[in-house]
Design an enzyme around this catalytic site. Structure first.
Site, PDB file in Angstrom:
ATOM      1  N   ARG A   1      10.375   4.331  -1.355  1.00  0.00           N
ATOM      2  CA  ARG A   1      10.147   5.743  -1.390  1.00  0.00           C
ATOM      3  C   ARG A   1      11.501   6.588  -1.361  1.00  0.00           C
ATOM      4  NH1 ARG A   1       7.253   3.465   3.000  1.00  0.00           N
ATOM      5  NH2 ARG A   1       4.855   3.638   2.880  1.00  0.00           N
TER       6      ARG A   1
ATOM      7  N   LYS B   1       8.571   5.622   6.480  1.00  0.00           N
ATOM      8  CA  LYS B   1       7.670   6.580   6.693  1.00  0.00           C
ATOM      9  C   LYS B   1       6.558   6.170   7.835  1.00  0.00           C
ATOM     10  CE  LYS B   1       3.781   9.155   4.041  1.00  0.00           C
ATOM     11  NZ  LYS B   1       3.261   8.991   2.826  1.00  0.00           N
TER      12      LYS B   1
ATOM     13  N   HIS C   1       3.436  -0.886   2.574  1.00  0.00           N
ATOM     14  CA  HIS C   1       2.262   0.085   2.291  1.00  0.00           C
ATOM     15  C   HIS C   1       1.623   0.415   3.550  1.00  0.00           C
ATOM     16  CE1 HIS C   1      -1.267   1.792   0.598  1.00  0.00           C
ATOM     17  NE2 HIS C   1      -0.887   1.800  -0.227  1.00  0.00           N
TER      18      HIS C   1
ATOM     19  N   TYR D   1       2.037 -10.210  11.501  1.00  0.00           N
ATOM     20  CA  TYR D   1       1.870 -11.613  11.611  1.00  0.00           C
ATOM     21  C   TYR D   1       2.543 -12.247  10.474  1.00  0.00           C
ATOM     22  CZ  TYR D   1      -2.494  -9.604  13.884  1.00  0.00           C
ATOM     23  OH  TYR D   1      -2.859  -8.909  14.969  1.00  0.00           O
TER      24      TYR D   1
END
Length: 271
Positions: free
Chosen positions: A144, A169, A250, A259
């Site tokens: 980003r 973010k 994401h 995990y």
């Protein structure tokens, strides 16, 4: 309430500067927010929503509604503001537009770099040239804009070929594998001192520079964030969904990191 939230809460957040500007604009320009908080209800806020939709996109209105909701929630919980209901919960949010599918072609990227005065082979000197380099880095890493502009040289591990992003973010950290092209670009830019920012451009300045360049080249359809989609699309054939989610961070796949945490150096070998 809006201004108090701007002064006390927003500075504690990543992206707080955006909130402060937005809250001050709301308080200054719209009659509904001149009312006592207890008088702001669903119908009055819906009228503001409909007015705002004539000025900006549905996505922007939704972001502002989320911010307004956060202000009311804070006031109800901690400020004894004399309100018992959050008016945002009483109205419908604008329908989200279709997700963007715009990618960044090599021709468009080179056009923007040329407009910004960077030849892609020399070390940037001006802010415009650094902005061009940051955009190219984004198309190579799926990072980003804010993550890229906050990178310092101490975040780059050249031998293991990855970048460590300390604050994302989503509030987490992650390691981003770097392709040979990304490493070559970093070698062109530096290296510098450990605490020195790699791309010395402020987010607001980046917005202005990038917008001027795309307008001047009639590439108004290209957004900086499209670089993230371009990079992710190029990476998709090389990684499985778990690996791709770890690389890009994401938000819809963030829980998978609990995990699965692959070695970024191993991933970089496939880029």
């Amino acid at each position: 309430m809006l201004l108090r939230y701007s002064d006390e809460v927003s500075p504690l957040k990543r992206g707080g500067r955006w909130e402060q500007l937005r809250l001050k604009k709301l308080a200054r320009e719209y009659d509904v927010f001149q009312l006592p908080a207890a008088q702001i209800n669903g119908p009055s806020l819906a009228r503001w929503r409909d007015l705002r939709l004539k000025e900006v996109s549905a996505s922007t209105v939704n972001r502002e509604l989320c911010l307004i909701s956060a202000v009311f929630s804070k006031a109800m919980r901690e400020w004894e503001a004399g309100i018992s209901a959050n008016p945002v919960a009483a109205i419908e949010k604008p329908r989200k537009p279709r997700a963007r599918t715009q990618r960044v072609s090599e021709a468009d990227r080179i056009t923007l770099e040329t407009q910004l005065g960077w030849d892609g082979a020399s070390k940037p000197v001006t802010l415009e040239q650094y902005a061009a380099a940051a955009f190219r880095f984004a198309t190579l890493t799926a990072m980003r804009r804010g993550e890229i502009l906050s990178l310092v040289w101490g975040d780059i591990y050249f031998e293991r070929q990855y970048a460590h992003v300390d604050l994302t973010k989503n509030g987490d950290e992650r390691d981003v594998p770097l392709s040979n092209q990304a490493i070559e670009l970093l070698n062109l830019l530096g290296p510098g001192k450990r605490g020195e920012r790699i791309f010395p451009v402020q987010p607001g300045t980046m917005d202005v520079i990038f917008r001027k360049a795309r307008n001047a080249t009639n590439l108004t359809h290209v957004h900086f964030h499209d670089s993230r989609r371009e990079a992710t699309t190029n990476m998709a054939p090389k990684f499985n969904i778990l690996e791709l989610s770890a690389i890009t961070g994401h938000k819809d796949l963030q829980m998978l990191k609990v995990y699965y945490n692959p070695d970024p150096t191993d991933l970089a070998k496939r880029l």
